[in-house]
Each structure stands twice: as C-alpha cells, then as structure tokens.
Scaffold this motif. Sequence first.
Motif, short mmCIF file in Angstrom:
data_model
loop_
_atom_site.label_atom_id
_atom_site.label_comp_id
_atom_site.label_asym_id
_atom_site.label_seq_id
_atom_site.Cartn_x
_atom_site.Cartn_y
_atom_site.Cartn_z
N GLY A 37 48.97 51.13 89.84
CA GLY A 37 49.00 49.93 90.66
C GLY A 37 48.17 50.04 91.91
N PRO A 79 45.72 53.33 94.34
CA PRO A 79 45.24 54.71 94.28
C PRO A 79 46.37 55.71 94.55
CG PRO A 79 43.77 53.34 95.58
CD PRO A 79 44.98 52.51 95.30
N TYR A 97 45.13 53.54 85.51
CA TYR A 97 44.45 52.49 86.25
C TYR A 97 44.26 51.27 85.36
CZ TYR A 97 40.24 49.94 87.57
OH TYR A 97 39.33 48.95 87.83
N PRO A 111 42.52 58.78 87.80
CA PRO A 111 43.43 58.18 86.82
C PRO A 111 43.08 58.60 85.40
CG PRO A 111 42.25 56.47 88.06
CD PRO A 111 41.63 57.80 88.42
N ASP A 141 36.21 46.87 91.09
CA ASP A 141 36.55 48.15 91.72
C ASP A 141 35.32 49.04 91.70
OD1 ASP A 141 39.41 48.21 92.40
OD2 ASP A 141 39.73 47.86 90.27
N ARG A 165 38.12 48.35 96.23
CA ARG A 165 37.66 47.07 95.70
C ARG A 165 36.27 46.70 96.23
NH1 ARG A 165 40.68 44.28 91.76
NH2 ARG A 165 39.64 42.43 92.57
N ARG A 205 48.90 43.04 94.71
CA ARG A 205 47.56 42.53 94.95
C ARG A 205 47.62 41.21 95.71
NH1 ARG A 205 44.10 41.94 89.62
NH2 ARG A 205 42.69 40.29 90.20
P1 AMP Z 1 46.97 44.28 89.82
O1 AMP Z 1 46.22 43.33 88.98
O2 AMP Z 1 47.83 43.63 90.82
O3 AMP Z 1 47.69 45.30 88.99
O4 AMP Z 1 45.91 45.08 90.69
C1 AMP Z 1 44.87 45.76 90.06
C2 AMP Z 1 44.10 46.54 91.07
O5 AMP Z 1 44.92 47.58 91.63
C3 AMP Z 1 42.91 47.27 90.48
O6 AMP Z 1 41.78 46.43 90.37
C4 AMP Z 1 42.72 48.40 91.48
O7 AMP Z 1 42.05 47.96 92.63
C5 AMP Z 1 44.16 48.76 91.84
N1 AMP Z 1 44.70 49.83 90.98
C6 AMP Z 1 45.58 49.70 89.97
N2 AMP Z 1 45.90 50.91 89.45
C7 AMP Z 1 45.21 51.84 90.13
C8 AMP Z 1 45.10 53.26 90.06
N3 AMP Z 1 45.80 53.97 89.19
N4 AMP Z 1 44.25 53.87 90.92
C9 AMP Z 1 43.54 53.16 91.82
N5 AMP Z 1 43.61 51.82 91.94
C10 AMP Z 1 44.43 51.15 91.12
#
Ligand code: AMP
Length: 630
Positions: free
Chosen positions: A363, A365, A386, A412, A479, A494, A505
């Motif tokens: 979700g 980093p 990720y 990840p 990203d 991002r 987010r």
């Molecule tokens: P959401 O759609 O709310 O799950 O958000 C997705 C965004 O969260 C991704 O585009 C990344 O920017 C960030 N994100 C999700 N998982 C990871 C992870 N394991 N490592 C780094 N960033 C992550």
Amino acid sequence: MDLKEFHRRSIEDREAFWAEQATLIDWHAPFTKVLDDSRLPFTRWFVDGQTNLCHNAIDRHLAAQSDKPALIFVSTETGDERTYTFGQLHREVQRMAAIMQALGVRRGERVLIYLPMIPEALFAMYACARIGAIHTVVFGGFASHSLATRIDDAAPVLIVSADGGSRGGKVVPYKPLLDEAIGLSSHKPAHVLMVDRKLTPFSRVADRDQDYAALREQHLEAQVPVTWLESNDISYILYTSGTTGKPKGVQRDVGGHAVALAASMKHIFCGQAGETYFSSSDIGWVVGHSYIVYGPLIAGMATIVYEGTPLRPDAGILWKLVEQHKVSVMFSAPTAIRVLKKQDPSYLTKYDTSGLRTLFLAGEPLDEPTAKWIAEGIGRPIIDNYWQTETGWPILSVAHGVEKTPTRFGSPGMPMYGYDVRLLHEQTGEEVGNNEKGVVAIVPPLPPGCLQTIWQDDKRFVDTYFSSIPGRQVYSTFDWGIRDDDGYYFILGRTDDVINVAGHRLGTREIEESLSSHSAVAECAVVGVADQLKGQVAMAFVVLKDPALVEAQQGRLKLEGDLMATVDRQLGAVARPSRVHFVTVLPKTRSGKVLRRSIQALCEGRDPGDLTTIEDPMALEQVRGAIAPA
Ligand code: AMP
C-alpha cells in the motif's frame, strides 16, 4: 519452477497460461476465447464464459466445508465476536440478496455500500455479486462531499449503511453524513437499507429508509439462486483519487477478477483451504475487496473481519488474533507496523504466531528499518508487494507458490506473472537500463483482474493511463521505479500529484477544492510531505481573500482549525492536512502553474529545483518562512 520462466511463459504464451489458471475457479459455461485484445487498450478475458464471484467464494465450498468457518468477525470497539460458517454465510447472503431484490435491485444496477467493518458489509457485497448487481463501496472514513460525488457518478438504486461505526472507542455516526450527502447529490437512491447497530440514534426518512433487521426476518428462508454472468460483465466500481478533483471509478469484471484472485491466492499468498486469512485493511479499499472479501474465500479460507485499531485494547491485539484464529496468512500496511514500533516490543512475542507463514505488507513504500524490525520481532517472513486499486492484485512481489525467490529489503520484488513491466524514460518513452530511474509502465494487454475501464468514461481510461508516455500506448502506474542487476524493482515515489497518507491514496486536488470552498480562501496549494509514521502527510498553503484575518496568532489558529474542519466535514478526517500555512502569494510559473514540487521540496528540506520559470521568487521565501519553526 523458476519464477522468471513462469513469468516469461505468462507473457509469451498468454492464452495457454491463463487458460490453465482459469481452472482454479468454477465456470457455469466455458469461455470460447481466453483473450480478446482486438481493441487495445481495452481487454476482454475469458469471453463468453459464465461464472459468478459469490458462487466461487461461497457456494462452491458448501459440499466440503459447510460447517467450517468462513467469516470471523471481531470488534474490539463493541466487544462483538461472531463466526459464520460457509453454510451460515450462504444463508445470510441469500437473505440479503432477497432483501435487495425486494427493494427493486436488478442485474447491472448499482448498490452503494457505506458501512463500517461489520459482517453485513460483506453480506451486501456477496449479495450484489450473487444477483449481478454492481457494488460500489465507499470507505466509512469519507464524509458527505466525497460520498455525494460517488452517489452522482454511480447512480445507485440502493444504499446500504448503518447508524455508525466506532474508532478508538469513539462512536462515529454515519447516517447524518449519508443524509447530507444524499441532500447534496443530484441523483437520489430509491432506498437506503439501514443496519441499526444501536450505537447511536438516527432519523429515518419515511418510505426511503428501510430497516435491515426487520426485512431480514421476512426473508429468513430465502433461496436466491446465483445469476450467471458473462465473464466481462461488471462486478464492481471502486473510486480512487487521481490528479483531478473528480475521483475515478475503477471498474472490474467478473471472470478475470475471480481467476486473478484465485491465482494470486495460490502463487503469491500460498493460502490453503481450511486455513484463516487476516487482512487488517478495510473493505473501503482495494486490499479489502481483493484480500478480505473475495480472495480468501475463493481459496476456501476463512477471512477475519476486524473492526478496531492495532492498539486497542493493547498493542498485542493483531498477534492475539493471529494466535486465537490460527492465522496462516496475514496482510497489513507499513503504517500499521510503524505504529506498533512505538509500543513495547514484548507484545510481538506475547502470543504464539508460529502458525503464521507470512506477513504481507503493501500500500505504500516499506522502509528497511520497519521491515527488519517486524521480521525480527515476530520471527516470521515478511513479503512486500506493490500494486494499485487499478490492478486489483500485486504487480511486483515474489511468488513463493512458484519458487522460493529470496526477498530483498527495500524492494517489493519482481514483476508478477501476467504483467509485462517496463521502466520507461518519462520524456522519450525509451526503456531505461538497470539502475536507472524510469516510470513503471505495463505493456498491454493488462492481465486478468485489472480494471476494464473507468466507469462510464472510456475516454478518461485511455487518456489517463495510456497516453502519458510519448509515442507508446502503455499503462502508466505513475510511479517512479528502478531495477537492479538481479531484476529486483524499487519504487521511488509518484510521478503525479497523488499522495499516500498511511497507505491511503489521496489527490491533492481534492483537498485543495475542499479548502477553496471556505469563504475566506482565495487560492491554495496542497502537497504531500514525508512523514516518519504515515509515509506522507498533506500540508496546505493558503492565500486568504483578507490577509488581515490571520495577523493575530489567535485568528490564525482559529482559521487553521476552521479549514481543517471543512476538510473533515466534506472529505473526512483521512484527508485533513496536518498543517495549514498562510501566505499572501503561491509560487507559480509565469504561465500560472503552481510549483507544487518546489513547495514539497522546501517542506522536506530539499533543493526546490529549477526555478527559472518562477513568476515571483518571494513566493518561495514566504513558503520557507511559513514552515520555519517559530
Ligand atoms: P492504491 O491504489 O490506493 O492502492 O495506491 C497505489 C499506490 O500506492 C501505488 O501507485 C504506489 O504509489 C503506492 N504503493 C502501493 N504499494 C506499494 C509498495 N509495496 N511499495 C511502494 N509503494 C506502494
């Protein structure tokens, strides 16, 4: 098998690969074509196949597991604990489905679910899936304005809600927010189905508002057969933030979604039927949809529905649940772990967590110190993964169901099967080499389970996701990433104005719009600033119509409080800026674009970057002055 080979096959021999994965679920009628990519970037999976998510999550397991737990509800807020077996869940879902049908919900119509983490929320989601209605769940922490936007976009015939939720021991009323939202929206639902938890009194609108308990009594013996859907029918819409103020309705199919989840449960999460899965997320987020509601049950596992925080009654509660319910697979977010890091570490070893095979974190980093702390603390393997609301399941991770690839701190992992991941230069669209920063992109077709489109906006789907890299029609994750020589990826943040607060987010534009609705505000800018606990927090810079309002300290504090309350009321506390600073001018380019990146850099103590296009250099000095400690 070798993970890289498994991945290669999934890309080079897509149809054969996914036809094999499709055997993990039940089909009422077989598909005639695995993949239709004749209209890219739109993709259709398992064309003509008939299936149903509710059947695959519940009915399919009745023969072998009718008396085994399916849904374990624990609320440390109210003290409630209830377990439903697959058989009992089957009955509850049919009752809910019958109520929905009696209230006029038909196949393809939308049902909006605005509920806390209670079993009825899942009954409603499965019931929609059963009768072919499209659910759209709105996170309980969102307030009236956010809710109204979603009501207008999805146009639900029915809203399912409750009197309230509870967080940290405090009751959070839902109904007044819902009534306000329906007041604000142009679309009006025919009915609101109310689950009365008796947490807080609420007013009812005659005829429109219906009582769940009373209707359930009338439908105790209901038998509602599954409606078989074509694989590409719509299962749900889930709104997510983007760079504009209007949230995007991520739309998912039925067959591809079911196959993707079944495959990920096998290859990535390694869950076995009869075991228990615990995700501490919320049904309002994509992790909740995929890995509380659908994934575990499709795999024949029990799922824990937890209403509560990681700290109450004490910081051992998550591990206590793991011990009590013999959890074998757990899913949480880095922020939850960072919260625990501030507590007595003896809680980590107080309970027997030896049955836990893996703790998955996602979700946001996952920083190395947090990963190490928790891996050592509980002595169990940690796997980062990720992905995004749009993809519905991991893009990058390791798949221990395929091969025991080692994990690497800070990464990840590697591309998961089905995702043709590339790192591209932002301006040229060319692939960058190892150890070079690029935009994480996916060459279409996107694998099963990913979004089909944006609800009722195909153009926005193409324009948003497939048009940002010059010269190539590829899906942008927005990203930044980098890949090392061994093929491990690292996510670097991002590329757009989306921020991530405690794994949630948020679009800075939405928060700006909310602040701007306050009568004192002339204009404002919101940026995401690095935060040790939450990953990022929102920080606002506001230009007032009348700067005299904040000349005195008292006036400043009051207005800051008022503005935060405005965001709370409209969007919900999740979106509330951590600070509101007042300035008389915002740093902008000569063409009038707010220099958000420069503001963000200053807030994080970094160099503000190229300022040759700035209109008024004093504006940055004001930002510097505003954030300087008093
Ligand atoms: P959401 O759609 O709310 O799950 O958000 C997705 C965004 O969260 C991704 O585009 C990344 O920017 C960030 N994100 C999700 N998982 C990871 C992870 N394991 N490592 C780094 N960033 C992550």
